[in-house]
Design a protein around this motif. Structure first.
Motif, PDB file in Angstrom:
ATOM      1  N   THR A 194       0.813  -1.219   0.000  1.00 16.07           N
ATOM      2  CA  THR A 194       0.000   0.000   0.000  1.00 16.07           C
ATOM      3  C   THR A 194       0.845   1.267   0.000  1.00 16.07           C
ATOM      4  O   THR A 194       0.339   2.346  -0.323  1.00 16.07           O
ATOM      5  CB  THR A 194      -0.938   0.019   1.227  1.00 16.07           C
ATOM      6  N   GLN A 195       2.126   1.161   0.325  1.00 15.52           N
ATOM      7  CA  GLN A 195       2.999   2.331   0.272  1.00 15.52           C
ATOM      8  C   GLN A 195       3.190   2.822  -1.159  1.00 15.52           C
ATOM      9  O   GLN A 195       3.571   3.974  -1.375  1.00 15.52           O
ATOM     10  CB  GLN A 195       4.364   2.012   0.889  1.00 15.52           C
ATOM     11  N   LEU A 196       2.928   1.945  -2.128  1.00 19.84           N
ATOM     12  CA  LEU A 196       3.049   2.314  -3.536  1.00 19.84           C
ATOM     13  C   LEU A 196       1.705   2.739  -4.120  1.00 19.84           C
ATOM     14  O   LEU A 196       1.633   3.081  -5.297  1.00 19.84           O
ATOM     15  CB  LEU A 196       3.612   1.139  -4.342  1.00 19.84           C
ATOM     16  N   SER A 197       0.653   2.698  -3.321  1.00 21.61           N
ATOM     17  CA  SER A 197      -0.682   3.078  -3.775  1.00 21.61           C
ATOM     18  C   SER A 197      -0.959   4.537  -3.430  1.00 21.61           C
ATOM     19  O   SER A 197      -0.126   5.218  -2.818  1.00 21.61           O
ATOM     20  CB  SER A 197      -1.739   2.181  -3.121  1.00 21.61           C
ATOM     21  N   ALA A 204      -7.019   3.872   4.181  1.00 20.67           N
ATOM     22  CA  ALA A 204      -8.153   2.952   4.293  1.00 20.67           C
ATOM     23  C   ALA A 204      -7.707   1.585   4.804  1.00 20.67           C
ATOM     24  O   ALA A 204      -8.418   0.935   5.580  1.00 20.67           O
ATOM     25  CB  ALA A 204      -8.852   2.810   2.942  1.00 20.67           C
ATOM     26  N   ALA A 205      -6.519   1.151   4.386  1.00 24.91           N
ATOM     27  CA  ALA A 205      -6.024  -0.165   4.795  1.00 24.91           C
ATOM     28  C   ALA A 205      -5.829  -0.246   6.306  1.00 24.91           C
ATOM     29  O   ALA A 205      -5.976  -1.321   6.904  1.00 24.91           O
ATOM     30  CB  ALA A 205      -4.715  -0.475   4.086  1.00 24.91           C
ATOM     31  N   LYS A 206      -5.525   0.863   6.936  1.00 22.47           N
ATOM     32  CA  LYS A 206      -5.315   0.864   8.386  1.00 22.47           C
ATOM     33  C   LYS A 206      -6.585   0.523   9.152  1.00 22.47           C
ATOM     34  O   LYS A 206      -6.524   0.070  10.297  1.00 22.47           O
ATOM     35  CB  LYS A 206      -4.785   2.229   8.833  1.00 22.47           C
ATOM     36  N   TYR A 207      -7.742   0.749   8.530  1.00 21.46           N
ATOM     37  CA  TYR A 207      -9.026   0.481   9.179  1.00 21.46           C
ATOM     38  C   TYR A 207      -9.732  -0.739   8.576  1.00 21.46           C
ATOM     39  O   TYR A 207     -10.901  -0.971   8.841  1.00 21.46           O
ATOM     40  CB  TYR A 207      -9.928   1.708   9.066  1.00 21.46           C
ATOM     41  N   ASN A 208      -9.003  -1.484   7.785  1.00 25.57           N
ATOM     42  CA  ASN A 208      -9.552  -2.626   7.064  1.00 25.57           C
ATOM     43  C   ASN A 208      -9.242  -3.915   7.824  1.00 25.57           C
ATOM     44  O   ASN A 208      -8.080  -4.314   7.923  1.00 25.57           O
ATOM     45  CB  ASN A 208      -8.928  -2.664   5.663  1.00 25.57           C
ATOM     46  N   PRO A 209     -10.234  -4.613   8.373  1.00 22.54           N
ATOM     47  CA  PRO A 209      -9.956  -5.844   9.133  1.00 22.54           C
ATOM     48  C   PRO A 209      -9.286  -6.922   8.304  1.00 22.54           C
ATOM     49  O   PRO A 209      -8.524  -7.737   8.833  1.00 22.54           O
ATOM     50  CB  PRO A 209     -11.343  -6.289   9.624  1.00 22.54           C
ATOM     51  N   PHE A 210      -9.559  -6.924   7.008  1.00 14.44           N
ATOM     52  CA  PHE A 210      -8.894  -7.890   6.132  1.00 14.44           C
ATOM     53  C   PHE A 210      -7.391  -7.613   6.099  1.00 14.44           C
ATOM     54  O   PHE A 210      -6.567  -8.528   6.180  1.00 14.44           O
ATOM     55  CB  PHE A 210      -9.486  -7.821   4.729  1.00 14.44           C
ATOM     56  N   ASP A 211      -7.022  -6.333   6.000  1.00 19.10           N
ATOM     57  CA  ASP A 211      -5.596  -5.984   5.986  1.00 19.10           C
ATOM     58  C   ASP A 211      -4.955  -6.269   7.331  1.00 19.10           C
ATOM     59  O   ASP A 211      -3.767  -6.604   7.389  1.00 19.10           O
ATOM     60  CB  ASP A 211      -5.415  -4.503   5.619  1.00 19.10           C
ATOM     61  N   TRP A 212      -5.699  -6.130   8.425  1.00 14.11           N
ATOM     62  CA  TRP A 212      -5.144  -6.481   9.740  1.00 14.11           C
ATOM     63  C   TRP A 212      -4.643  -7.923   9.725  1.00 14.11           C
ATOM     64  O   TRP A 212      -3.557  -8.213  10.224  1.00 14.11           O
ATOM     65  CB  TRP A 212      -6.186  -6.326  10.838  1.00 14.11           C
ATOM     66  N   ALA A 213      -5.454  -8.817   9.157  1.00 14.88           N
ATOM     67  CA  ALA A 213      -5.081 -10.229   9.114  1.00 14.88           C
ATOM     68  C   ALA A 213      -3.896 -10.458   8.181  1.00 14.88           C
ATOM     69  O   ALA A 213      -2.986 -11.239   8.490  1.00 14.88           O
ATOM     70  CB  ALA A 213      -6.275 -11.070   8.674  1.00 14.88           C
TER      71      ALA A 213
END
Length: 259
Positions: A194-197, A204-213
Motif C-alpha cells: 500500500t505504500q506504492l498506492s 483505508a487499509a489501516k481500518y480494514n480488518p482484512f488488511d489487519w489479518a
C-alpha cells in the motif's frame, strides 16, 4: 446438554453437509491455488519497484499470506448459505424451538468454517513452499498466521450469518458478500504494497480488518517479525470477532420476530 456439546454436534452437522458434496471441497482447494499461481506469475517483478517492502524476498513470499487471507475471507462470506437453506427447509425453525442455544448455533458455524480455512491455509503454504517460497518465521510464524486466519474467518462468517438471518435470501447474501469482500481485498496489502498506492488507499487499509489479518500473517512469517504489530492486529481482530458474533447471535431474534 452443555453448550460445548451442542456446538460440537452442530459443527459436525455442518461438516457433513459440506462433505456430502465433494465438488465444493475440491473447489475450496483449487481456488486458492489459482490465486497463488496466477498472481504469483503475473506480478513476479513487482518486488523490483523502488520502495516495495518485500523484505528482500520474492513476490511469491509477499503474496502468500494475502492469498491465504483472501481464501479465508471469500469462503467465510458464504457461511450464511447454510442458514438460508435451513430456513427454506424449515430446519432452522425446528432448531430454534429445540433446547440448542442460539450461541451454540452461531459458534458451530464459525468453528466449522474456521476448520475449512485452516486446511486451505496449510494447502496454500504447502504449494507456495513447493514453488520455492521460504518463510523465516518458522513453525511459530505459521501458527500465529493460522490464528489470524481463524479470527478473520469468524469475523466474516458471523457477518454472513447475520445477513442471512436478516434477509433469508441467497441473492441478498451474494450481493452483500460481493459488495464488501472485493473492495476490502483491493484496499489492502494482499497483492500490492500500500505504500506504492494512493495515500487514501494506505489510510483505508489501516481500518480494514482484512488488511489487519494480512499484515499479522505476513509479519509472523517474516524473519524480522515486529511482534507489536502482530499482536496489535490480532487484538483488533479478536475484539471485532466478539462484536460480530454478538450481533450475529442477536440476528436470531430478528429472524424469529419476522417469522
Amino acid at each position: 446438554m452443555s453448550a460445548i456439546v451442542q456446538t460440537g454436534l452442530l459443527a459436525a452437522r455442518a461438516g457433513r453437509g459440506t462433505l456430502r458434496i465433494p465438488v465444493f471441497a475440491v473447489m475450496n482447494l483449487v481456488q486458492p491455488l489459482l490465486w497463488l499461481l496466477l498472481f504469483g506469475q503475473l506480478f513476479t517483478r513487482v518486488v523490483e519497484i523502488p520502495g516495495f517492502s518485500s523484505g528482500g524476498g520474492s513476490y511469491l513470499e509477499f503474496i502468500t499470506p494475502g492469498v491465504v487471507m483472501m481464501t479465508a475471507m471469500f469462503g467465510a462470506a458464504w457461511a450464511g448459505t447454510g442458514f438460508v437453506e435451513d430456513a427454506e427447509r424449515g430446519v432452522l425453525d425446528r432448531e430454534l424451538a429445540s433446547p440448542a442455544s442460539r450461541g451454540a448455533m452461531q459458534v458451530a458455524s464459525l468453528a466449522w468454517f474456521s476448520v475449512v480455512s485452516v486446511v486451505q491455509a496449510l494447502f496454500v503454504l504447502g504449494v507456495a513452499w513447493l514453488c520455492g517460497a521460504r518463510f523465516d518465521g518458522g513453525l511459530t510464524g505459521v501458527l500465529v498466521m493460522l490464528v489470524a486466519v481463524v479470527l478473520l474467518t469468524c469475523v466474516f462468517a458471523a457477518l454472513s450469518n447475520a445477513v442471512a438471518l436478516l434477509t433469508r435470501q441467497q441473492q441478498a447474501l451474494i450481493g452483500v458478500s460481493q459488495l464488501l469482500t472485493i473492495p476490502l481485498m483491493f484496499l489492502s496489502s494482499a497483492v500490492m504494497d500500500t505504500q506504492l498506492s494512493a495515500s487514501w488507499v494506505e489510510t483505508a487499509a489501516k481500518y480494514n480488518p482484512f488488511d489487519w489479518a494480512v499484515v499479522a500473517g505476513r509479519e509472523a512469517l517474516s524473519g524480522a517479525t515486529d511482534w507489536g504489530v502482530v499482536w496489535g492486529r490480532l487484538g483488533l481482530l479478536a475484539a471485532l470477532v466478539v462484536v460480530m458474533t454478538w450481533l450475529a447471535t442477536g440476528a436470531f431474534r430478528a429472524y424469529q420476530r419476522s417469522s
